[in-house]
Design a protein around this motif. Structure first.
Motif, PDB file in Angstrom:
ATOM      1  N   SER A 182      -0.096   1.510  -5.955  1.00 45.28           N
ATOM      2  CA  SER A 182       0.637   0.685  -4.989  1.00 45.28           C
ATOM      3  C   SER A 182       1.201  -0.551  -5.657  1.00 45.28           C
ATOM      4  CB  SER A 182      -0.277   0.271  -3.842  1.00 45.28           C
ATOM      5  OG  SER A 182      -0.676   1.392  -3.109  1.00 45.28           O
TER       6      SER A 182
ATOM      7  N   SER B 199      -5.100   5.173  -7.195  1.00 44.96           N
ATOM      8  CA  SER B 199      -5.846   3.951  -6.902  1.00 44.96           C
ATOM      9  C   SER B 199      -4.879   2.867  -6.433  1.00 44.96           C
ATOM     10  CB  SER B 199      -6.573   3.475  -8.160  1.00 44.96           C
ATOM     11  OG  SER B 199      -5.625   2.961  -9.064  1.00 44.96           O
ATOM     12  N   VAL B 200      -5.425   1.730  -6.125  1.00 44.40           N
ATOM     13  CA  VAL B 200      -4.606   0.605  -5.663  1.00 44.40           C
ATOM     14  C   VAL B 200      -3.574   0.226  -6.731  1.00 44.40           C
ATOM     15  CG1 VAL B 200      -6.213  -1.154  -6.504  1.00 44.40           C
ATOM     16  CG2 VAL B 200      -4.692  -1.680  -4.611  1.00 44.40           C
TER      17      VAL B 200
ATOM     18  N   ALA C  23      -4.478   0.904   0.654  1.00 41.25           N
ATOM     19  CA  ALA C  23      -4.349   1.368  -0.731  1.00 41.25           C
ATOM     20  C   ALA C  23      -5.702   1.404  -1.430  1.00 41.25           C
ATOM     21  CB  ALA C  23      -3.387   0.459  -1.492  1.00 41.25           C
ATOM     22  N   VAL C  24      -6.546   0.402  -1.136  1.00 45.35           N
ATOM     23  CA  VAL C  24      -7.859   0.368  -1.775  1.00 45.35           C
ATOM     24  C   VAL C  24      -8.743   1.481  -1.228  1.00 45.35           C
ATOM     25  CG1 VAL C  24      -9.943  -1.019  -2.096  1.00 45.35           C
ATOM     26  CG2 VAL C  24      -7.703  -2.106  -2.250  1.00 45.35           C
TER      27      VAL C  24
ATOM     28  N   PHE D 296      -2.656  -3.282   1.914  1.00 47.41           N
ATOM     29  CA  PHE D 296      -3.484  -3.480   0.725  1.00 47.41           C
ATOM     30  C   PHE D 296      -4.835  -2.800   0.933  1.00 47.41           C
ATOM     31  CE2 PHE D 296      -6.380  -5.954  -2.003  1.00 47.41           C
ATOM     32  CZ  PHE D 296      -5.694  -5.901  -3.206  1.00 47.41           C
TER      33      PHE D 296
ATOM     34  N   GLY E 286       0.788  -1.221   0.000  1.00 50.93           N
ATOM     35  CA  GLY E 286       0.000   0.000   0.000  1.00 50.93           C
ATOM     36  C   GLY E 286       0.816   1.265   0.000  1.00 50.93           C
TER      37      GLY E 286
END
Lengths: 290, 237, 346
Positions: free
Chosen positions: C263, C259-260, C139-140, C136, C78
């Motif tokens: 990452s 956005s993810v 990051a989302v 994770f 992330g």
């Protein structure tokens, strides 16, 4: 359909989805101590397969069964081809493969089936809300399906010799080999089963959230949260955790943070679990593998 | 008549470290062979080599077939049951499930049920603990469970790694008494690794003495038991 | 813990110290490298220069990730979140508070460090994959937070924030693009030197000890959780500075650029460039800037598929990345030279 009772019922319906994906994650985690970050993407891909079959004219439930079977095979193949050779590789290599898989599958979904958001059919009555306006036909139907799947999985692991062998291979691979269990194949079967369960979750949630390549991303997050809440090494706990975060999400979304922060709520649940109950409600702390 | 198990020039090791440097030994049909030696002599590694749990060189023949190069699970499926050091209990599973796993490769259901009864005859305590989680068993009970799990495979060869380890003398006596019965009634060959040499030599009919991965003495167990000098210099009793 | 856990992991355990050149060579190498790094500002057209600026910025971001994941063994998925927070902090300070771009960098660094500590603290006490899971999720979730109404006054909601690219100071005869490139290179150079010194210090060795031999490190009295959390905070700081630089260079921030996928891009850059290699970060930067364009040319509609396939390929075939490949080539070249040198003497 606004009140608290409805939020709880709707929470159980989405909770069934989260519980299924959480179970898929935990099954693989238990056997390999790895978290499959591509689990959601694999489920989305399966859902596209289902849509394609339905659009090709197959009856819904035939398409459903075929999709689940195909997903099972995909899961087995992925394990055999990508994970098996990496069996002794470090954690980072595994995460690299999972992320690579996530990229490949999600972009493959977009490439083959294009990136537009698609409606997905439901086989359940979409007419008037049932049970005094408490629940929609699809919510009821999808909850029934996810519960049936979870029950079947439970029965399989508890009462069949193959299920017992898979559990034995996950708990103690060395001893499992000594009684003649083909541990490598048990892992592949676990992957197949996880992919099949994910496919069911994808098909059941698609009518609600609509189908697009990133459909499962948020669901994966809630599945993480559910798995951690229930205990990441405990399948039953993960299922319970999945239902719990489904209810928390719906109530929180309705009264607390609004739908715009649903993903942030999942993050908050994850951090809260790590802070206050790191072993989850039903699990043991796994502190090894620093 | 050919032996049940025959190893020739068996080598084995972990990574770059060689532990066994060319062993020749045999287990006769229905016979008991004991591997003796100090800690680190290579006894456990020898059993692991037979089970394909370590990389090996040389040859291992079992009932005329080559075992070397086969995967552990395939060796088990050919009728070699291994009771490993540490007993290999599936701690999270019940006693019943542990026993069912022993019979995992068999499809003769009725026979398996009969074998369950036979095993309960040897170890009645397992019947009382049947539904209990195996992790809650005492050390002696876990050893009994491990032997039962191995017997339920209906093996022709039983590999036993220090069945006396960490157990009270009375429990050890009990287990060895039952193993004598098993040997007579089940028609199984046994390859036994033991620290307790006098116990092992009373039970075995052949014995090999290992020192740093080589066999230094071999012969009928009775002869070795009689041999004052071997006893003094190697076995220390 | 199983025995194999104790074995130092292969991918992560690439030799941490690049072979140190002799001192005399190093003195020559430094000015040469400075010149080499500055040269593009005067040699390439402005779009290419912008791309190179991006390469340098990504290299810094990947270096940040590499410090915690490569050198300390704690997997973060992330780091795009810290990049985003660094970028937004700088953009907001410039747009809403009128701060000059250079003055925002320390603030962005501090904010990201604090956020890194806050995320690392719960996740790193436990080790294992908890950090990967949490980051994770972070990051989302981050784009959603950036879009949220409550923050719209500062973040501009879905629209994002526009800022102006700064002109060269002191009346230097440089275009804004040239100045931005040089400024970025200078900041990056400082960060790379500091990171290199840190990784060679006692603290750096402790970080790697935690990665390779956690049990032994703990037995020697290291406070694993505290060190990992600080390492993570430092790593977030560095990636945050990269984000801040990117805001200035791009003149714009918006939720959807963070956005993810960002990452994941940083993660891919780290693996492909070279895990636990300082210079690997530069290769990683080159990769993430130029390969997606190439991939688009080659694979048409599905560059992401190719991108993922490249990642998997590297994990299988070249787990030490470009940096590892170069090290291997250099080592074999040296060996050949050594044998050649030895031959006449016989």
């Amino acid at each position: 359909m606004e009140g608290l009772p409805h939020q709880i019922v709707a929470g159980i319906a989405t909770g069934g989805i989260y519980a299924s994906v959480a179970l898929a994650l935990v099954m693989i985690y238990q056997a390999t101590h790895h978290v499959n970050f591509a689990q959601g993407e694999m489920a989305t891909f399966s859902t596209y397969i289902a849509l394609t079959l339905i659009q090709a004219g197959l009856p819904y439930w035939v398409a459903f069964v075929v999709t689940v079977a195909v997903s099972f095979v995909i899961g087995v193949v992925v394990e055999r081809v990508l994970l098996r050779p990496m069996h002794d590789a470090p954690v980072l290599a595994h995460v690299g493969i999972f992320i690579g898989l996530l990229l490949v599958i999600s972009n493959l979904s977009g490439w083959i089936f294009d990136y537009t958001v698609k409606a997905f059919p439901t086989p359940f009555d979409t007419g008037a809300p049932m049970l005094g306006g408490l629940v929609s036909g699809h919510e009821l139907g999808s909850t029934a399906v996810t519960l049936a799947v979870l029950t079947l999985v439970y029965l399989f692991f508890r009462h069949t010799s193959l299920g017992l062998a898979m559990r034995a291979a996950a708990y103690n691979p060395v001893s499992a080999r000594l009684v003649g269990i083909r541990v490598g194949w048990m892992l592949a079967l676990g992957w197949g089963l996880a992919a099949a369960i994910g496919a069911v979750a994808g098909i059941m949630v698609a009518p609600v959230v609509f189908l697009e390549p990133n459909m499962m991303l948020g669901i994966l997050l809630y599945a993480f949260a559910g798995a951690l809440l229930g205990g990441i090494d405990n399948p039953a706990g993960a299922v319970a955790g999945g239902f719990a975060v489904g209810i928390i999400e719906n109530i929180g979304g309705a009264y607390l943070v609004g739908t715009e922060l649903k993903l942030t709520l999942a993050l908050a649940i994850i951090i809260a679990v790590l802070l206050f109950k790191p072993s989850g409600l039903f699990g043991r702390v796994v502190v090894s593998r620093v | 008549m050919a032996a049940l198990l025959e190893a020739e020039g068996l080598t084995a090791g972990y990574g770059a470290t060689a532990v066994l440097h060319g062993l020749d030994f045999a287990v006769e049909e229905r016979g008991v062979t004991a591997l003796l030696g100090a800690n680190g002599a290579g006894k456990t590694t020898t059993l692991r080599a037979v089970s394909g749990m370590v990389r090996t060189g040389g040859s291992i023949r079992f009932a005329g077939e080559r075992l070397d190069g086969l995967a552990t699970e395939e060796i088990a499926r050919r009728g070699v049951a291994h009771v490993p050091d540490g007993r290999g209990t599936f701690m999270e599973l019940t006693v019943e499930e542990n026993m069912r796993l022993g019979a995992y490769t068999r499809s003769d259901r009725a026979e398996v049920e009969a074998d369950f009864e036979r095993v309960f005859g040897y170890f009645p305590r397992l019947r009382q603990r049947f539904r209990q989680q195996a992790g809650t068993l005492s050390g002696g009970e876990q050893q009994m469970l491990a032997i039962s799990r191995a017997l339920l495979l209906r093996p022709r060869l039983l590999l036993l790694d220090e069945p006396s380890f960490g157990l009270a003398p009375l429990v050890v006596q009990e287990i060895f008494a039952i193993m004598r019965r098993i040997r007579e009634e089940q028609g199984v060959g046994i390859l036994l690794v033991e620290q307790n040499a006098s116990l092992a030599l009373d039970f075995a009919d052949r014995a090999y003495l290992l020192e740093t991965g080589r066999i230094v003495v071999s012969g009928p167990a009775a002869d070795i038991r009689q041999d004052e000098s071997v006893r003094r210099s190697y076995l220390g009793y | 813990m199983a025995a194999e856990d104790a074995v130092p992991v292969e991918v992560v355990a690439a030799p941490a110290r690049p072979d140190a050149p002799t001192d005399s060579l190093a003195w020559l190498a430094v000015p040469a490298m400075v010149l080499l790094a500055m040269a593009p500002a005067f040699l390439v057209e402005s779009f290419r220069l912008f791309q190179l600026t991006s390469v340098v910025i990504y290299a810094v971001a990947i270096l940040g990730l590499n410090i915690v994941t490569g050198y300390n063994g704690q997997i973060s998925l992330g780091h795009g979140a810290f990049y985003a927070v660094g970028a937004y902090t700088t953009a907001i300070l410039m747009a809403s508070f009128g701060l000059p771009y250079w003055a925002t960098l320390p603030v962005s660094a501090a904010v990201c460090g604090a956020l890194g500590w806050g995320i690392g603290f719960p996740a790193l006490r436990l080790g294992g994959l908890y950090l990967a899971l949490t980051t994770f999720a972070l990051a989302v979730a981050v784009p959603q937070v950036l879009k949220h109404d409550a923050l719209e006054t500062w973040t501009g909601g879905v629209q994002g924030v526009f800022i102006a690219k700064p002109d060269a100071p002191f009346g230097l005869p440089l275009s804004a693009d040239q100045w931005m490139y040089l400024f970025t290179v200078a900041i990056a150079a400082a960060i790379f030197v500091l990171a290199r010194n840190l990784l060679r210090s006692r603290i750096g060795r402790a970080m790697m000890a935690i990665r390779d031999q956690p049990t032994a490190a703990e037995a020697m009295g290291m406070d694993l959780a505290a060190l990992k959390t600080r390492t993570f905070a430092l790593s977030a700081t560095i990636t945050g500075v990269a984000g801040a630089l990117s805001a200035v260079a791009v003149e714009f921030v918006s939720p959807d650029s963070f956005s993810v996928n960002l990452s994941i891009t940083l993660f891919v850059g780290m693996i492909v460039g070279g895990v636990a290699s300082i210079f690997g970060a530069v290769f990683g930067g080159l990769f993430v800037v130029f390969v997606p364009n190439l991939a688009e040319d080659i694979a048409g509609a599905a560059p992401g598929v190719l991108y993922g396939a490249i990642l998997i390929l590297f994990v299988f075939v070249l787990p030490t990345g470009f940096a590892g490949l170069l090290r291997r080539v250099a080592a074999s070249a040296r060996r050949t030279t050594a044998t050649n040198d030895a031959t006449p003497g016989r």
